[in-house]
Structures are given as structure tokens and as C-alpha cells.
Motif scaffolding. Sequence first.
Motif, mmCIF file in Angstrom:
data_model
loop_
_atom_site.group_PDB
_atom_site.id
_atom_site.type_symbol
_atom_site.label_atom_id
_atom_site.label_comp_id
_atom_site.label_asym_id
_atom_site.label_seq_id
_atom_site.Cartn_x
_atom_site.Cartn_y
_atom_site.Cartn_z
ATOM 1 N N LEU A 1 0.827 -1.207 0.000
ATOM 2 C CA LEU A 1 0.000 0.000 0.000
ATOM 3 C C LEU A 1 0.863 1.260 0.000
ATOM 4 O O LEU A 1 0.550 2.239 -0.691
ATOM 5 C CB LEU A 1 -0.942 -0.002 1.206
ATOM 6 C CG LEU A 1 -2.007 -1.104 1.228
ATOM 7 C CD1 LEU A 1 -2.882 -0.973 2.473
ATOM 8 C CD2 LEU A 1 -2.869 -1.062 -0.026
ATOM 9 N N ALA A 2 1.956 1.246 0.762
ATOM 10 C CA ALA A 2 2.865 2.400 0.784
ATOM 11 C C ALA A 2 3.526 2.586 -0.578
ATOM 12 O O ALA A 2 3.727 3.722 -1.035
ATOM 13 C CB ALA A 2 3.928 2.216 1.866
ATOM 14 N N ALA A 3 3.863 1.478 -1.233
ATOM 15 C CA ALA A 3 4.478 1.553 -2.564
ATOM 16 C C ALA A 3 3.514 2.169 -3.567
ATOM 17 O O ALA A 3 3.898 3.016 -4.384
ATOM 18 C CB ALA A 3 4.904 0.160 -3.017
ATOM 19 N N GLU A 4 2.244 1.751 -3.515
ATOM 20 C CA GLU A 4 1.251 2.325 -4.421
ATOM 21 C C GLU A 4 1.084 3.820 -4.179
ATOM 22 O O GLU A 4 0.997 4.605 -5.126
ATOM 23 C CB GLU A 4 -0.090 1.608 -4.232
ATOM 24 C CG GLU A 4 -0.102 0.187 -4.748
ATOM 25 C CD GLU A 4 -1.420 -0.519 -4.508
ATOM 26 O OE1 GLU A 4 -1.681 -1.524 -5.189
ATOM 27 O OE2 GLU A 4 -2.187 -0.065 -3.629
ATOM 28 N N GLN A 5 1.066 4.224 -2.903
ATOM 29 C CA GLN A 5 0.902 5.640 -2.589
ATOM 30 C C GLN A 5 2.108 6.446 -3.043
ATOM 31 O O GLN A 5 1.972 7.584 -3.522
ATOM 32 C CB GLN A 5 0.672 5.834 -1.084
ATOM 33 C CG GLN A 5 0.256 7.252 -0.709
ATOM 34 C CD GLN A 5 -1.003 7.693 -1.442
ATOM 35 O OE1 GLN A 5 -2.014 6.996 -1.441
ATOM 36 N NE2 GLN A 5 -0.952 8.860 -2.091
ATOM 37 N N MET A 6 3.296 5.868 -2.914
ATOM 38 C CA MET A 6 4.518 6.545 -3.364
ATOM 39 C C MET A 6 4.447 6.822 -4.872
ATOM 40 O O MET A 6 4.827 7.899 -5.336
ATOM 41 C CB MET A 6 5.738 5.673 -3.050
ATOM 42 C CG MET A 6 7.081 6.364 -3.254
ATOM 43 S SD MET A 6 8.481 5.213 -3.060
ATOM 44 C CE MET A 6 8.140 4.504 -1.455
ATOM 45 N N LEU A 7 3.937 5.857 -5.616
ATOM 46 C CA LEU A 7 3.791 6.033 -7.064
ATOM 47 C C LEU A 7 2.750 7.105 -7.387
ATOM 48 O O LEU A 7 2.966 7.946 -8.260
ATOM 49 C CB LEU A 7 3.412 4.702 -7.715
ATOM 50 C CG LEU A 7 4.504 3.632 -7.750
ATOM 51 C CD1 LEU A 7 3.928 2.267 -8.089
ATOM 52 C CD2 LEU A 7 5.603 4.007 -8.739
ATOM 53 N N ARG A 8 1.637 7.086 -6.677
ATOM 54 C CA ARG A 8 0.610 8.123 -6.895
ATOM 55 C C ARG A 8 1.173 9.511 -6.619
ATOM 56 O O ARG A 8 0.922 10.455 -7.374
ATOM 57 C CB ARG A 8 -0.602 7.859 -6.001
ATOM 58 C CG ARG A 8 -1.438 6.671 -6.394
ATOM 59 C CD ARG A 8 -2.741 6.626 -5.622
ATOM 60 N NE ARG A 8 -3.379 5.321 -5.772
ATOM 61 C CZ ARG A 8 -3.256 4.325 -4.888
ATOM 62 N NH1 ARG A 8 -2.547 4.503 -3.788
ATOM 63 N NH2 ARG A 8 -3.862 3.183 -5.109
ATOM 64 N N ASP A 9 1.926 9.634 -5.530
ATOM 65 C CA ASP A 9 2.521 10.929 -5.169
ATOM 66 C C ASP A 9 3.501 11.405 -6.241
ATOM 67 O O ASP A 9 3.762 12.606 -6.361
ATOM 68 C CB ASP A 9 3.236 10.827 -3.815
ATOM 69 C CG ASP A 9 2.266 10.626 -2.655
ATOM 70 O OD1 ASP A 9 1.065 10.894 -2.838
ATOM 71 O OD2 ASP A 9 2.714 10.178 -1.578
ATOM 72 N N ALA A 10 4.050 10.459 -7.008
ATOM 73 C CA ALA A 10 4.989 10.795 -8.076
ATOM 74 C C ALA A 10 4.280 11.073 -9.400
ATOM 75 O O ALA A 10 4.941 11.274 -10.430
ATOM 76 C CB ALA A 10 6.006 9.669 -8.247
ATOM 77 N N GLY A 11 2.946 11.061 -9.384
ATOM 78 C CA GLY A 11 2.185 11.359 -10.598
ATOM 79 C C GLY A 11 1.864 10.161 -11.459
ATOM 80 O O GLY A 11 1.389 10.314 -12.594
ATOM 81 N N VAL A 12 2.117 8.950 -10.942
ATOM 82 C CA VAL A 12 1.869 7.725 -11.706
ATOM 83 C C VAL A 12 0.391 7.329 -11.575
ATOM 84 O O VAL A 12 -0.189 7.426 -10.490
ATOM 85 C CB VAL A 12 2.767 6.579 -11.189
ATOM 86 C CG1 VAL A 12 2.480 5.279 -11.944
ATOM 87 C CG2 VAL A 12 4.235 6.960 -11.317
ATOM 88 N N ILE A 13 -0.202 6.881 -12.673
ATOM 89 C CA ILE A 13 -1.546 6.300 -12.637
ATOM 90 C C ILE A 13 -1.402 4.875 -12.117
ATOM 91 O O ILE A 13 -0.790 4.025 -12.777
ATOM 92 C CB ILE A 13 -2.199 6.298 -14.031
ATOM 93 C CG1 ILE A 13 -2.357 7.726 -14.556
ATOM 94 C CG2 ILE A 13 -3.551 5.584 -13.999
ATOM 95 C CD1 ILE A 13 -2.748 7.793 -16.029
ATOM 96 N N VAL A 14 -1.911 4.606 -10.933
ATOM 97 C CA VAL A 14 -1.764 3.300 -10.297
ATOM 98 C C VAL A 14 -3.051 2.499 -10.475
ATOM 99 O O VAL A 14 -4.135 2.948 -10.079
ATOM 100 C CB VAL A 14 -1.413 3.434 -8.807
ATOM 101 C CG1 VAL A 14 -1.282 2.060 -8.149
ATOM 102 C CG2 VAL A 14 -0.111 4.217 -8.630
#
Length: 280
Positions: free
Chosen positions: A249-262
Motif C-alpha cells: 500500500l505504501a508503494a502504491e501511494q509513493m507512485l501516486r505521489d509521483a504522478g503515476v496512474i496506479v
Amino acid sequence: EIGGITMHAGMRRLDDDPDTKVIVLVSKLANLDVMAKILSAADRLSKPVVAIFLGADASLFEGHSVYPAYSLEEAALKAVELCTGKKPDAGYTDEQIAKLVSERVSALKPEQKYVRGLFSGGTFTEEGMIYYTKHNKGAKLYSNLKTKYAEQIPDHNNSVGHCILDLGAEDFTAEAPHPVFDPMLKRFKKEVADPSVAVITMDFIMGPGVAADPVTPFAKECKALKDAGSNLIFISNVCGSLEDPQDTLAAEQMLRDAGVIVTKSNNESSKSASVFLAAL
């Protein structure tokens, strides 16, 4: 010649296991006679069976009692529904994907025309190519794999056009560890530097025995590009569970914070990228 003996044995063991409610069969499309025997054996089991044989069509399942699925996501959702009696959340709706595409595509430069897929293994690669082939019939696909779904690129080190790469294939692992152990940030940076690229899809594999933190290096790169004003579109899914040693879950949030469509699955990533591909 092997005849699916391991799958036969696994099916019998799960059918005898009191804690198993639903059995899911997962395979790429293999010899059709062997597949038919597997499905006939599944018909005789006492528990419901979901089957996903990547690349199969409905004719393979005719006359059998299994629940057919045509993507890994569909198989998982059906298994959960059979197990719990409830339909789980399937992720982005078609309307939400369309909105994402319209928002992001308008910011692209004219020369940004291509989708690049960076996959950690052959199953996700093939699932992506099957989806693109079905839904983007006019698009020419390339891959490092020898497959009916795409034209093989002459040099795996250089992508061309819409290019779907299996980074776990032997042409890459002859030169470096498999990406589940050592994610290929170098290849990601090469695709990012190509001015013709519009969309990059990625997957990250969690679990014991693989990279301890596969996401952070990519998230940092995506965040730096976003902060620098890049309009590149990144789509990613994280394949893992809440019990894996990495924090999914933290990894997914890190990607979202970086502008990635998760997304929630590889199929959803492919679906999203397919809509982008059609709009480019």
C-alpha cells in the motif's frame, strides 16, 4: 508429453484440502488436447473451478463446468466472488479512464506518439499484448518476444514504435539479473529519454525472495520528471499482497505521489494504456 501432470496433482490436492473453497487454474495457452483433459478433470472436482488460459477463446471451455476467464484480473475477481458471495471493486470505470486520457493526452507534444511497456515477466507481457491486439487493431506492436501478437524488434536494446518488452526474457537476463531481483532502472531511463514516447507502463512484483524495495527508485525518477515539468504518462500496477515483506500500500501511494496512474491489475494497466494508444 508431460500432459499437465503437475496441474492434475495440484487440482487433486486442493480438492482434498478442507480450507480451499475455490480452485483457480492459471496457464498460458498450451497443447489443446492437454488443456481439454485438464478441463475434463476439473469437471469432476467437488469445488468450483475458475480457469484462465491466456490466449484461449470461449470455444476451449464449451461443454465444461469451469468458470472461464480471459484475463488474470477476471479470474481473480470471479474467484473472490465465488468465495465470498460478493463482487469486489474492479478499479477504474471506463468513464474514469476516458477522463484520465483526455486530461493527459492534451498536454503531450506532437512528436510523443508511442506506448512502451516495461514488464517484469512473460505472463504480464503476453496479457498486455493480447489486450492491445484485441482493442487496437490498427496499431502495429513490437516486442523482444517471438509472438503472434507483435513483430519482433531486431535489437532488444532499442525500442521502436509501440514496444512491449519482457525484461525477464533471456535476451535481457543474459546481461543482468532478472528484474524481479534487480529492477531495470537503466532501461526505464532510456525509454524516458526518447522524445517519441508518450506513455510508459510498468509492473512491480512484491513477495519474499525478490527485490526488497523495487518501487522507490522508479518513484523518485517519476517524481523528479514531474517536478521538472515532464508530460510523460506513467501507468503502473503493484503485484503483491498485504502479507508480503514489502509494504504494498505504501508503494502504491509513493507512485501516486509521483504522478503515476496506479491500477489494480496488469489488465487494468493494459486497458488504460490501450485507450491512450488509441488517442495518440
